[in-house]
Design a protein around this motif. Structure first.
Motif, short mmCIF file in Angstrom:
data_model
loop_
_atom_site.label_atom_id
_atom_site.label_comp_id
_atom_site.label_asym_id
_atom_site.label_seq_id
_atom_site.Cartn_x
_atom_site.Cartn_y
_atom_site.Cartn_z
N MET A 1 0.84 -1.18 0.00
CA MET A 1 0.00 0.00 0.00
C MET A 1 0.89 1.25 0.00
O MET A 1 1.80 1.37 0.80
N SER A 2 0.63 2.15 -0.92
CA SER A 2 1.41 3.38 -0.96
C SER A 2 0.70 4.47 -0.15
O SER A 2 -0.51 4.43 0.05
N LEU A 3 1.48 5.42 0.28
CA LEU A 3 0.94 6.52 1.07
C LEU A 3 0.23 7.52 0.17
O LEU A 3 0.62 7.72 -0.98
N THR A 4 -0.78 8.18 0.70
CA THR A 4 -1.43 9.25 -0.03
C THR A 4 -0.58 10.51 0.07
O THR A 4 0.32 10.61 0.92
N VAL A 5 -0.86 11.48 -0.76
CA VAL A 5 -0.12 12.74 -0.72
C VAL A 5 -0.32 13.42 0.64
O VAL A 5 0.62 13.95 1.22
N ASP A 6 -1.53 13.38 1.17
CA ASP A 6 -1.77 14.01 2.47
C ASP A 6 -0.95 13.34 3.57
O ASP A 6 -0.45 14.02 4.47
N GLU A 7 -0.79 12.03 3.51
CA GLU A 7 0.05 11.33 4.49
C GLU A 7 1.52 11.74 4.33
O GLU A 7 2.23 11.94 5.31
N LYS A 8 1.96 11.89 3.09
CA LYS A 8 3.34 12.32 2.83
C LYS A 8 3.56 13.76 3.31
O LYS A 8 4.62 14.09 3.81
N VAL A 9 2.55 14.61 3.14
CA VAL A 9 2.65 15.99 3.61
C VAL A 9 2.79 16.00 5.13
O VAL A 9 3.66 16.70 5.68
N ARG A 10 1.96 15.23 5.83
CA ARG A 10 2.06 15.16 7.30
C ARG A 10 3.45 14.69 7.72
O ARG A 10 4.07 15.25 8.63
N TYR A 11 3.95 13.66 7.05
CA TYR A 11 5.28 13.13 7.35
C TYR A 11 6.36 14.20 7.13
O TYR A 11 7.23 14.41 7.98
N ASN A 78 0.20 12.90 -9.99
CA ASN A 78 -0.10 11.47 -10.16
C ASN A 78 -1.36 11.08 -9.39
O ASN A 78 -2.16 10.30 -9.89
N GLU A 79 -1.52 11.62 -8.20
CA GLU A 79 -2.72 11.32 -7.42
C GLU A 79 -3.97 11.84 -8.13
O GLU A 79 -4.99 11.16 -8.19
N ARG A 80 -3.88 13.04 -8.70
CA ARG A 80 -5.03 13.59 -9.43
C ARG A 80 -5.35 12.72 -10.65
O ARG A 80 -6.50 12.41 -10.92
N LYS A 81 -4.32 12.30 -11.37
CA LYS A 81 -4.52 11.46 -12.55
C LYS A 81 -5.15 10.13 -12.20
O LYS A 81 -5.94 9.59 -12.97
N ASP A 82 -4.80 9.62 -11.02
CA ASP A 82 -5.35 8.32 -10.58
C ASP A 82 -6.74 8.48 -9.97
O ASP A 82 -7.35 7.49 -9.57
N GLY A 83 -7.23 9.73 -9.87
CA GLY A 83 -8.57 9.96 -9.34
C GLY A 83 -8.65 9.86 -7.83
O GLY A 83 -9.72 9.66 -7.28
#
Length: 86
Positions: A1-11, A78-83
């Motif tokens: 499972m990959s992290l979401t952008v929001d999770e990466k931002v928090r990190y 990439n997250e936007r493209k993946d919906g």
């Protein structure tokens, strides 16, 4: 499972490194673009161009920050493209 952008931002907010600051700024810039007026869009595109050049040819902390910025742009796009946009 990959992290979401929001999770990466928090990190990255917790890390407080040049890369992490750049990452957060990159995500913010990408998310501001659709809501921006013409002048703001032009400024954001110029900012992206500057960070890209610094990521490729810069030195030290400025280069690390620019790399983070470009990674933030890439991950959010990439997250936007993946919906999976938040």
């Amino acid at each position: 499972m990959s992290l979401t952008v929001d999770e990466k931002v928090r990190y990255n907010r917790e890390r407080k490194t040049p890369f992490s600051y750049g990452y957060v700024w990159g995500v913010q810039a990408y998310r501001q673009y659709p809501k921006a007026d013409k002048a703001e869009r032009k400024r954001l595109l110029a900012q992206i161009d500057d960070y890209k050049a610094t990521a490729l040819h810069g030195k030290g902390k400025a280069r690390e920050c620019a790399k983070g910025f470009m990674c933030g742009i890439r991950d959010t796009a990439n997250e936007r493209k993946d919906g999976k946009e938040s």
